[in-house]
Design a protein around this motif. Structure first.
Motif, PDB file in Angstrom:
ATOM      1  N   TRP A 141       0.787  -1.177   0.061  1.00 18.67           N
ATOM      2  CA  TRP A 141      -0.049   0.061  -0.080  1.00 18.67           C
ATOM      3  C   TRP A 141       0.914   1.123   0.015  1.00 18.67           C
ATOM      4  CZ3 TRP A 141       1.405   2.492   4.332  1.00 18.67           C
ATOM      5  CH2 TRP A 141       1.584   2.017   5.220  1.00 18.67           C
ATOM      6  N   ILE A 142       0.387   2.412  -0.480  1.00 21.81           N
ATOM      7  CA  ILE A 142       0.981   3.662  -0.373  1.00 21.81           C
ATOM      8  C   ILE A 142       0.226   4.732   0.106  1.00 21.81           C
ATOM      9  CG2 ILE A 142       0.706   4.066  -2.990  1.00 21.81           C
ATOM     10  CD1 ILE A 142       3.601   5.019  -2.650  1.00 21.81           C
ATOM     11  N   HIS A 143       0.459   5.706   0.738  1.00 20.34           N
ATOM     12  CA  HIS A 143      -0.199   7.010   1.072  1.00 20.34           C
ATOM     13  C   HIS A 143      -0.535   7.712  -0.224  1.00 20.34           C
ATOM     14  CE1 HIS A 143      -0.791  11.315   2.297  1.00 20.34           C
ATOM     15  NE2 HIS A 143      -0.595  10.875   3.491  1.00 20.34           N
ATOM     16  N   ALA A 144      -1.917   7.946  -0.187  1.00 22.56           N
ATOM     17  CA  ALA A 144      -2.604   8.687  -1.489  1.00 22.56           C
ATOM     18  C   ALA A 144      -1.840   9.587  -2.039  1.00 22.56           C
ATOM     19  CB  ALA A 144      -4.177   8.920  -0.926  1.00 22.56           C
ATOM     20  N   ASP A 145      -1.094  10.368  -1.564  1.00 20.64           N
ATOM     21  CA  ASP A 145      -0.218  11.562  -1.991  1.00 20.64           C
ATOM     22  C   ASP A 145       0.671  11.094  -2.698  1.00 20.64           C
ATOM     23  OD1 ASP A 145      -1.972  13.283  -0.590  1.00 20.64           O
ATOM     24  OD2 ASP A 145      -0.327  14.120   0.935  1.00 20.64           O
ATOM     25  N   TYR A 146       1.043   9.695  -2.749  1.00 17.65           N
ATOM     26  CA  TYR A 146       2.406   9.445  -3.497  1.00 17.65           C
ATOM     27  C   TYR A 146       2.077   8.434  -4.486  1.00 17.65           C
ATOM     28  CZ  TYR A 146       5.249  11.386  -0.053  1.00 17.65           C
ATOM     29  OH  TYR A 146       5.916  12.353   0.819  1.00 17.65           O
ATOM     30  N   ARG A 147       0.574   8.017  -4.981  1.00 17.47           N
ATOM     31  CA  ARG A 147       0.149   7.229  -5.683  1.00 17.47           C
ATOM     32  C   ARG A 147       0.393   7.775  -7.165  1.00 17.47           C
ATOM     33  NH1 ARG A 147      -5.104   4.909  -3.043  1.00 17.47           N
ATOM     34  NH2 ARG A 147      -4.178   4.343  -0.908  1.00 17.47           N
ATOM     35  N   GLY A 148       0.487   6.786  -8.065  1.00 11.80           N
ATOM     36  CA  GLY A 148       0.828   7.064  -9.390  1.00 11.80           C
ATOM     37  C   GLY A 148       2.482   7.364  -9.719  1.00 11.80           C
ATOM     38  N   SER A 149       3.136   7.485  -8.515  1.00 13.17           N
ATOM     39  CA  SER A 149       4.647   7.822  -8.838  1.00 13.17           C
ATOM     40  C   SER A 149       5.481   6.790  -9.312  1.00 13.17           C
ATOM     41  CB  SER A 149       4.803   8.341  -7.441  1.00 13.17           C
ATOM     42  OG  SER A 149       4.848   7.059  -6.668  1.00 13.17           O
ATOM     43  N   GLY A 150       4.889   5.370  -9.476  1.00 12.09           N
ATOM     44  CA  GLY A 150       5.717   4.393  -9.831  1.00 12.09           C
ATOM     45  C   GLY A 150       6.386   3.717  -8.810  1.00 12.09           C
ATOM     46  N   LEU A 151       6.410   4.213  -7.429  1.00 20.13           N
ATOM     47  CA  LEU A 151       7.065   3.886  -6.252  1.00 20.13           C
ATOM     48  C   LEU A 151       6.762   2.190  -5.910  1.00 20.13           C
ATOM     49  CD1 LEU A 151       7.206   6.882  -3.811  1.00 20.13           C
ATOM     50  CD2 LEU A 151       9.155   5.793  -5.109  1.00 20.13           C
ATOM     51  N   VAL A 152       5.444   2.082  -6.129  1.00 22.92           N
ATOM     52  CA  VAL A 152       5.160   0.731  -5.476  1.00 22.92           C
ATOM     53  C   VAL A 152       5.549  -0.211  -6.355  1.00 22.92           C
ATOM     54  CG1 VAL A 152       3.388  -0.725  -4.849  1.00 22.92           C
ATOM     55  CG2 VAL A 152       3.012   1.610  -4.281  1.00 22.92           C
ATOM     56  N   LYS A 153       5.453   0.008  -7.860  1.00 21.26           N
ATOM     57  CA  LYS A 153       5.781  -0.830  -8.772  1.00 21.26           C
ATOM     58  C   LYS A 153       7.386  -1.342  -8.684  1.00 21.26           C
ATOM     59  CE  LYS A 153       5.023  -0.072 -13.089  1.00 21.26           C
ATOM     60  NZ  LYS A 153       4.835   0.571 -14.465  1.00 21.26           N
ATOM     61  N   ARG A 154       8.222  -0.391  -8.233  1.00 22.98           N
ATOM     62  CA  ARG A 154       9.619  -0.281  -8.222  1.00 22.98           C
ATOM     63  C   ARG A 154       9.933  -1.031  -7.080  1.00 22.98           C
ATOM     64  NH1 ARG A 154      10.759   5.503  -8.809  1.00 22.98           N
ATOM     65  NH2 ARG A 154      12.989   4.820  -8.079  1.00 22.98           N
ATOM     66  N   GLY A 155       9.028  -0.611  -6.015  1.00 26.75           N
ATOM     67  CA  GLY A 155       9.344  -1.305  -4.588  1.00 26.75           C
ATOM     68  C   GLY A 155       8.985  -2.750  -4.690  1.00 26.75           C
ATOM     69  N   ALA A 156       7.787  -3.050  -5.186  1.00 23.75           N
ATOM     70  CA  ALA A 156       7.512  -4.467  -5.326  1.00 23.75           C
ATOM     71  C   ALA A 156       8.350  -5.192  -6.141  1.00 23.75           C
ATOM     72  CB  ALA A 156       6.025  -4.507  -5.836  1.00 23.75           C
ATOM     73  N   THR A 157       8.767  -4.891  -7.262  1.00 26.53           N
ATOM     74  CA  THR A 157       9.618  -5.522  -7.842  1.00 26.53           C
ATOM     75  C   THR A 157      10.990  -5.795  -7.442  1.00 26.53           C
ATOM     76  OG1 THR A 157       9.013  -4.419  -9.905  1.00 26.53           O
ATOM     77  CG2 THR A 157      11.014  -5.585 -10.044  1.00 26.53           C
ATOM     78  N   ALA A 158      11.485  -4.888  -6.546  1.00 29.81           N
ATOM     79  CA  ALA A 158      12.683  -5.392  -5.719  1.00 29.81           C
ATOM     80  C   ALA A 158      12.368  -6.418  -4.664  1.00 29.81           C
ATOM     81  CB  ALA A 158      13.212  -3.883  -5.100  1.00 29.81           C
ATOM     82  N   VAL A 159      11.289  -6.196  -3.996  1.00 30.28           N
ATOM     83  CA  VAL A 159      11.058  -7.030  -2.975  1.00 30.28           C
ATOM     84  C   VAL A 159      10.962  -8.364  -3.390  1.00 30.28           C
ATOM     85  CG1 VAL A 159       9.624  -7.714  -0.815  1.00 30.28           C
ATOM     86  CG2 VAL A 159      10.279  -5.249  -1.245  1.00 30.28           C
ATOM     87  N   ALA A 160       9.917  -8.605  -4.334  1.00 29.36           N
ATOM     88  CA  ALA A 160       9.716  -9.901  -5.085  1.00 29.36           C
ATOM     89  C   ALA A 160      11.064 -10.618  -5.539  1.00 29.36           C
ATOM     90  CB  ALA A 160       8.698  -9.685  -6.117  1.00 29.36           C
ATOM     91  N   ASN A 161      11.866  -9.890  -6.193  1.00 29.75           N
ATOM     92  CA  ASN A 161      13.244 -10.440  -6.577  1.00 29.75           C
ATOM     93  C   ASN A 161      14.154 -10.838  -5.289  1.00 29.75           C
ATOM     94  OD1 ASN A 161      12.613  -9.507  -9.234  1.00 29.75           O
ATOM     95  ND2 ASN A 161      13.891  -7.817  -9.116  1.00 29.75           N
ATOM     96  N   TRP A 162      13.993 -10.065  -4.147  1.00 28.63           N
ATOM     97  CA  TRP A 162      14.738 -10.331  -3.080  1.00 28.63           C
ATOM     98  C   TRP A 162      14.232 -11.694  -2.471  1.00 28.63           C
ATOM     99  CZ3 TRP A 162      12.568 -11.005   1.766  1.00 28.63           C
ATOM    100  CH2 TRP A 162      13.446 -11.407   2.727  1.00 28.63           C
ATOM    101  N   ALA A 163      12.636 -11.965  -2.379  1.00 27.43           N
ATOM    102  CA  ALA A 163      12.312 -13.119  -1.479  1.00 27.43           C
ATOM    103  C   ALA A 163      12.448 -14.216  -2.571  1.00 27.43           C
ATOM    104  CB  ALA A 163      10.709 -12.875  -1.534  1.00 27.43           C
ATOM    105  N   LEU A 164      12.379 -14.064  -3.616  1.00 22.78           N
ATOM    106  CA  LEU A 164      12.778 -15.274  -4.358  1.00 22.78           C
ATOM    107  C   LEU A 164      14.040 -15.660  -4.697  1.00 22.78           C
ATOM    108  CD1 LEU A 164       9.936 -14.694  -7.134  1.00 22.78           C
ATOM    109  CD2 LEU A 164       9.727 -16.471  -5.261  1.00 22.78           C
ATOM    110  N   ASN A 165      15.004 -14.664  -4.174  1.00 28.20           N
ATOM    111  CA  ASN A 165      16.342 -15.173  -4.413  1.00 28.20           C
ATOM    112  C   ASN A 165      17.196 -15.238  -3.146  1.00 28.20           C
ATOM    113  OD1 ASN A 165      16.829 -15.031  -7.448  1.00 28.20           O
ATOM    114  ND2 ASN A 165      15.894 -13.014  -7.171  1.00 28.20           N
ATOM    115  N   ASP A 166      17.518 -14.405  -2.378  1.00 30.96           N
ATOM    116  CA  ASP A 166      17.923 -14.196  -1.012  1.00 30.96           C
ATOM    117  C   ASP A 166      17.076 -14.728   0.010  1.00 30.96           C
ATOM    118  OD1 ASP A 166      20.221 -12.929  -2.168  1.00 30.96           O
ATOM    119  OD2 ASP A 166      19.186 -11.303  -2.312  1.00 30.96           O
ATOM    120  N   GLY A 167      15.690 -14.679  -0.458  1.00 29.94           N
ATOM    121  CA  GLY A 167      14.736 -14.836   0.941  1.00 29.94           C
ATOM    122  C   GLY A 167      14.446 -16.415   0.769  1.00 29.94           C
ATOM    123  N   GLY A 168      14.643 -17.067  -0.278  1.00 29.12           N
ATOM    124  CA  GLY A 168      14.773 -18.443  -0.223  1.00 29.12           C
ATOM    125  C   GLY A 168      13.369 -19.189  -0.566  1.00 29.12           C
ATOM    126  N   LEU A 169      12.215 -18.174  -1.071  1.00 29.26           N
ATOM    127  CA  LEU A 169      11.017 -18.732  -1.172  1.00 29.26           C
ATOM    128  C   LEU A 169      11.157 -19.238  -2.849  1.00 29.26           C
ATOM    129  CD1 LEU A 169       8.769 -15.967   0.664  1.00 29.26           C
ATOM    130  CD2 LEU A 169       9.832 -18.088   1.336  1.00 29.26           C
TER     131      LEU A 169
END
Ligand SMILES: CC(C)(COP(=O)(O)OP(=O)(O)OC[C@H]1O[C@@H](n2cnc3c(N)ncnc32)[C@H](O)[C@@H]1OP(=O)(O)O)[C@@H](O)C(=O)NCCC(=O)NCCS
Length: 178
Positions: free
Chosen positions: A84-112
């Protein structure tokens, strides 16, 4: 804006969590956070020692503006993925970039081995975030939720460790939690 990074959620983020929950009515489906005590409880639950959650704050200039989290099932090596993200920051691409990084991490270093998520079909931005983060649509749970008197379908998505990694930009991760 914007030199955002991902970092671990901290107890002193509670005020910013409350601000995010108060920023838009649609945050009510993310849990109940109506005052500072509830925000502190929310953060405490996510970061407690025995928590199954791995919560990353999207941090802009030292303030939490959003959250990307994996709720881990260690038995099956899967993770339920949410954001989720604060409404004032929506549409900035931050969630897309953040979700991509966390998903990459979880499936590599995170062992899932598998990540999964679901979003209401009347929340298309969430589906766009999922696809940007490499998730593939797996199905639709028909009429899953009752929202304001209407039954709403939910699209389900998964990403496997062996799926192709997305090519889009990622937020830098300041620290790994696990
Ligand atoms: C869902 C949510 C995280 C999206 O945040 P956001 O700031 O819009 O996300 P981003 O800017 O990183 O990316 C949004 C993407 O959705 C797209 N999008 C936004 N509104 C859209 C719409 N109405 N229809 C189709 N796509 C849409 C954007 O264009 C963008 O994709 P693009 O860059 O490929 O064009 C945010 O709306 C939110 O916090 N909602 C409340 C909590 C929630 O619903 N969480 C998800 C639970 S499953």
């Amino acid at each position: 804006m914007i030199h955002a990074v991902l970092r671990g959620l901290r107890s002193d983020d509670a005020e910013d969590v409350l601000a995010a929950f108060q920023s838009n009515d649609d945050m009510s489906r993310q849990g109940r956070v109506a005052n500072l005590d509830e925000a502190q409880d929310y953060v405490r639950r996510l970061i407690s020692q025995d928590s199954v959650h791995v919560p990353y704050a999207i941090d802009d200039g030292g303030r939490l503006v959003g959250l990307v989290c994996v709720s881990v099932d260690r038995e099956d090596l899967t993770g339920w993925f949410w954001y989720w993200i604060h409404a004032d920051y929506r549409g900035s691409g931050l969630v897309k970039r953040g979700a991509t990084a966390v998903a990459n991490w979880a499936l590599n270093d995170g062992g899932l081995e598998r990540l999964e998520l679901g979003h209401r079909v009347n929340n298309p931005a969430s589906g766009a975030v999922a696809r940007a983060a490499g998730f593939i649509k797996e199905g639709t749970e028909r009429q899953k939720f009752l929202v304001d008197g209407n039954r709403i379908d939910v699209d389900t998505y998964g990403r496997l460790r062996t799926d192709p990694a997305p090519q889009g930009p990622v937020l830098p991760m300041e620290s790994c939690l696990h």
